[in-house]
Scaffold this active site. Structure first.
Site, PDB file in Angstrom:
ATOM      1  N   LYS A  42       0.811  -1.193   0.000  1.00 61.96           N
ATOM      2  CA  LYS A  42       0.000   0.000   0.000  1.00 61.96           C
ATOM      3  C   LYS A  42       0.859   1.264   0.000  1.00 61.96           C
ATOM      4  O   LYS A  42       0.390   2.365  -0.296  1.00 61.96           O
ATOM      5  CB  LYS A  42      -0.873   0.041   1.270  1.00 61.96           C
ATOM      6  CG  LYS A  42      -1.815  -1.112   1.430  1.00 61.96           C
ATOM      7  CD  LYS A  42      -2.581  -0.980   2.754  1.00 61.96           C
ATOM      8  CE  LYS A  42      -3.325  -2.247   3.089  1.00 61.96           C
ATOM      9  NZ  LYS A  42      -3.905  -2.163   4.452  1.00 61.96           N
ATOM     10  N   GLY A  43       2.119   1.117   0.372  1.00 60.92           N
ATOM     11  CA  GLY A  43       2.974   2.270   0.664  1.00 60.92           C
ATOM     12  C   GLY A  43       3.104   3.331  -0.408  1.00 60.92           C
ATOM     13  O   GLY A  43       3.366   4.485  -0.104  1.00 60.92           O
ATOM     14  N   GLU A 101       7.955   2.674  -5.911  1.00 56.41           N
ATOM     15  CA  GLU A 101       8.086   2.095  -4.565  1.00 56.41           C
ATOM     16  C   GLU A 101       8.243   3.212  -3.535  1.00 56.41           C
ATOM     17  O   GLU A 101       8.819   4.273  -3.815  1.00 56.41           O
ATOM     18  CB  GLU A 101       9.293   1.155  -4.625  1.00 56.41           C
ATOM     19  CG  GLU A 101       9.579   0.196  -3.537  1.00 56.41           C
ATOM     20  CD  GLU A 101       8.515  -0.513  -2.754  1.00 56.41           C
ATOM     21  OE1 GLU A 101       7.462   0.069  -2.455  1.00 56.41           O
ATOM     22  OE2 GLU A 101       8.784  -1.648  -2.347  1.00 56.41           O
ATOM     23  N   ASP A 102       7.704   2.995  -2.365  1.00 55.16           N
ATOM     24  CA  ASP A 102       7.773   3.991  -1.308  1.00 55.16           C
ATOM     25  C   ASP A 102       9.164   4.086  -0.691  1.00 55.16           C
ATOM     26  O   ASP A 102       9.714   5.173  -0.538  1.00 55.16           O
ATOM     27  CB  ASP A 102       6.730   3.688  -0.219  1.00 55.16           C
ATOM     28  CG  ASP A 102       6.776   2.233   0.259  1.00 55.16           C
ATOM     29  OD1 ASP A 102       7.601   1.441  -0.255  1.00 55.16           O
ATOM     30  OD2 ASP A 102       5.974   1.871   1.145  1.00 55.16           O
ATOM     31  N   ASP A 105      14.792  -0.408   1.883  1.00 54.11           N
ATOM     32  CA  ASP A 105      15.479  -0.711   3.137  1.00 54.11           C
ATOM     33  C   ASP A 105      16.556  -1.751   2.828  1.00 54.11           C
ATOM     34  O   ASP A 105      17.669  -1.404   2.460  1.00 54.11           O
ATOM     35  CB  ASP A 105      14.437  -1.187   4.153  1.00 54.11           C
ATOM     36  CG  ASP A 105      15.003  -1.384   5.544  1.00 54.11           C
ATOM     37  OD1 ASP A 105      16.225  -1.235   5.719  1.00 54.11           O
ATOM     38  OD2 ASP A 105      14.229  -1.690   6.467  1.00 54.11           O
ATOM     39  N   LYS A 133      16.844   4.292   2.691  1.00 53.06           N
ATOM     40  CA  LYS A 133      17.545   4.373   3.976  1.00 53.06           C
ATOM     41  C   LYS A 133      19.033   4.221   3.750  1.00 53.06           C
ATOM     42  O   LYS A 133      19.459   3.442   2.904  1.00 53.06           O
ATOM     43  CB  LYS A 133      17.066   3.246   4.896  1.00 53.06           C
ATOM     44  CG  LYS A 133      15.663   3.437   5.383  1.00 53.06           C
ATOM     45  CD  LYS A 133      15.362   2.448   6.494  1.00 53.06           C
ATOM     46  CE  LYS A 133      13.902   2.469   6.820  1.00 53.06           C
ATOM     47  NZ  LYS A 133      13.548   1.477   7.846  1.00 53.06           N
ATOM     48  N   VAL A 155      10.458   4.919   9.534  1.00 56.41           N
ATOM     49  CA  VAL A 155       9.730   6.136   9.197  1.00 56.41           C
ATOM     50  C   VAL A 155       8.280   5.827   8.834  1.00 56.41           C
ATOM     51  O   VAL A 155       7.963   4.722   8.395  1.00 56.41           O
ATOM     52  CB  VAL A 155      10.405   6.917   8.043  1.00 56.41           C
ATOM     53  CG1 VAL A 155      11.704   7.537   8.493  1.00 56.41           C
ATOM     54  CG2 VAL A 155      10.609   6.031   6.817  1.00 56.41           C
ATOM     55  N   ASP A 161       3.762   3.110   6.852  1.00 62.85           N
ATOM     56  CA  ASP A 161       3.019   2.821   8.091  1.00 62.85           C
ATOM     57  C   ASP A 161       3.881   2.141   9.139  1.00 62.85           C
ATOM     58  O   ASP A 161       4.973   1.645   8.867  1.00 62.85           O
ATOM     59  CB  ASP A 161       1.840   1.902   7.787  1.00 62.85           C
ATOM     60  CG  ASP A 161       2.307   0.471   7.496  1.00 62.85           C
ATOM     61  OD1 ASP A 161       3.222   0.307   6.666  1.00 62.85           O
ATOM     62  OD2 ASP A 161       1.775  -0.470   8.115  1.00 62.85           O
ATOM     63  N   ARG A 167      -0.168   6.121   8.230  1.00 62.88           N
ATOM     64  CA  ARG A 167       0.024   6.045   6.777  1.00 62.88           C
ATOM     65  C   ARG A 167      -0.380   7.327   6.046  1.00 62.88           C
ATOM     66  O   ARG A 167       0.176   7.662   5.013  1.00 62.88           O
ATOM     67  CB  ARG A 167      -0.797   4.870   6.228  1.00 62.88           C
ATOM     68  CG  ARG A 167      -0.165   4.205   5.036  1.00 62.88           C
ATOM     69  CD  ARG A 167      -1.116   3.198   4.434  1.00 62.88           C
ATOM     70  NE  ARG A 167      -0.985   1.839   4.911  1.00 62.88           N
ATOM     71  CZ  ARG A 167       0.041   1.021   4.653  1.00 62.88           C
ATOM     72  NH1 ARG A 167       1.053   1.450   3.944  1.00 62.88           N
ATOM     73  NH2 ARG A 167       0.065  -0.205   5.115  1.00 62.88           N
TER      74      ARG A 167
HETATM   75  P1  IMP Z   1      13.032  -4.015   1.991  1.00 63.46           P
HETATM   76  O1  IMP Z   1      12.488  -5.228   1.292  1.00 63.46           O
HETATM   77  O2  IMP Z   1      13.825  -4.354   3.210  1.00 63.46           O
HETATM   78  O3  IMP Z   1      13.779  -3.072   1.068  1.00 63.46           O
HETATM   79  O4  IMP Z   1      11.807  -3.254   2.568  1.00 63.46           O
HETATM   80  C1  IMP Z   1      10.943  -2.634   1.746  1.00 63.46           C
HETATM   81  C2  IMP Z   1       9.533  -2.623   2.297  1.00 63.46           C
HETATM   82  O5  IMP Z   1       9.479  -2.693   3.722  1.00 63.46           O
HETATM   83  C3  IMP Z   1       8.912  -1.352   1.895  1.00 63.46           C
HETATM   84  O6  IMP Z   1       8.217  -1.521   0.668  1.00 63.46           O
HETATM   85  C4  IMP Z   1       8.010  -1.018   3.064  1.00 63.46           C
HETATM   86  O7  IMP Z   1       6.746  -1.576   2.834  1.00 63.46           O
HETATM   87  C5  IMP Z   1       8.650  -1.673   4.254  1.00 63.46           C
HETATM   88  N1  IMP Z   1       9.499  -0.759   5.030  1.00 63.46           N
HETATM   89  C6  IMP Z   1      10.845  -0.768   5.157  1.00 63.46           C
HETATM   90  N2  IMP Z   1      11.289   0.193   5.957  1.00 63.46           N
HETATM   91  C7  IMP Z   1      10.188   0.882   6.352  1.00 63.46           C
HETATM   92  C8  IMP Z   1       9.979   2.042   7.209  1.00 63.46           C
HETATM   93  O8  IMP Z   1      10.899   2.655   7.766  1.00 63.46           O
HETATM   94  N3  IMP Z   1       8.693   2.423   7.368  1.00 63.46           N
HETATM   95  C9  IMP Z   1       7.645   1.812   6.780  1.00 63.46           C
HETATM   96  N4  IMP Z   1       7.785   0.746   5.967  1.00 63.46           N
HETATM   97  C10 IMP Z   1       9.050   0.277   5.762  1.00 63.46           C
HETATM   98 MG    MG Z   2       6.306  -1.070   0.218  1.00 62.89          MG
END
Ligand code: IMP
Ligand code: MG
Length: 177
Positions: A42-43, A101-102, A105, A133, A155, A161, A167
């Protein structure tokens, strides 16, 4: 749990999103078939809404829902594999696709989505990420368009969220203790 400090203000987001859209307008100026924007739910819903308002190139909007994190006590921890909860509607074969993408990480989610899309015989797959990040990305994913670099903290806001909370804040803030 409450919001600690604002990291990216509404004004900063508005300005940067407009700049990113203008960049896309230049980079995709010559496309023949409409660009397929795929927002990751949803982000990305707010980012997508604001971004496409400034697009002058032909485009279509699509969404995909994925899940890689749990809820409540687990909400800030990765829970293993990425799952597609809802797939896109548009055909992507021979199309230029931009994944919206929001946040980036570990890169796990985006890495999975890029690989998945390449297997759909797309013409091109690029990525636009609102915030990244500052971490050592576990997965070396390529981000073609980036909004902001932020510190490695959890965040919320502007689509992001914590266990479905915060959100719809119109800015991005660090979550408190
Ligand atoms: P990754 O797969 O570790 O890169 O994480 C990506 C997904 O985790 C994002 O699409 C978000 O939905 C969620 N996410 C990662 N860090 C945060 C944060 O700080 N706040 C909210 N959602 C996060
Ligand atoms: Mg996401």
């Amino acid at each position: 749990m409450r919001v600690k400090q604002t990291l990216v203000t509404t004004e900063q987001i508005e300005k940067r999103v407009k700049e990113l859209a203008e960049q896309l307008n230049r980079d995709y100026a010559d496309i023949t078939e409409p660009l397929v924007l795929v927002g990751i739910l949803k982000g990305s819903f707010m980012f997508m809404a604001d971004l496409c308002k400034h697009l002058t190139i032909p485009h279509v909007v699509d969404f995909m829902a994925v899940s890689s994190y749990g809820h409540s006590s687990n909400a800030t921890k990765a829970s293993g594999n990425v799952r597609i909860i809802m797939d896109c509607r548009e055909n992507q074969q021979d199309r230029d696709v931009l994944i919206v993408e929001d946040i980036l990480d570990s890169g796990h989610t985006l890495d999975y989505i890029i690989k998945n899309f390449k297997a759909r015989y797309t013409k091109s797959v690029k990525t636009i990420v609102l915030v990244r990040k500052k971490t050592e990305l576990t997965y070396p994913v390529s981000v073609d368009y980036l909004g902001f670099e932020i510190p490695n903290v959890w965040v919320v806001g502007y689509g992001l969220d914590y266990a479905e909370k915060y959100r719809t804040l119109p800015y991005i803030a660090e979550l408190g203790e």
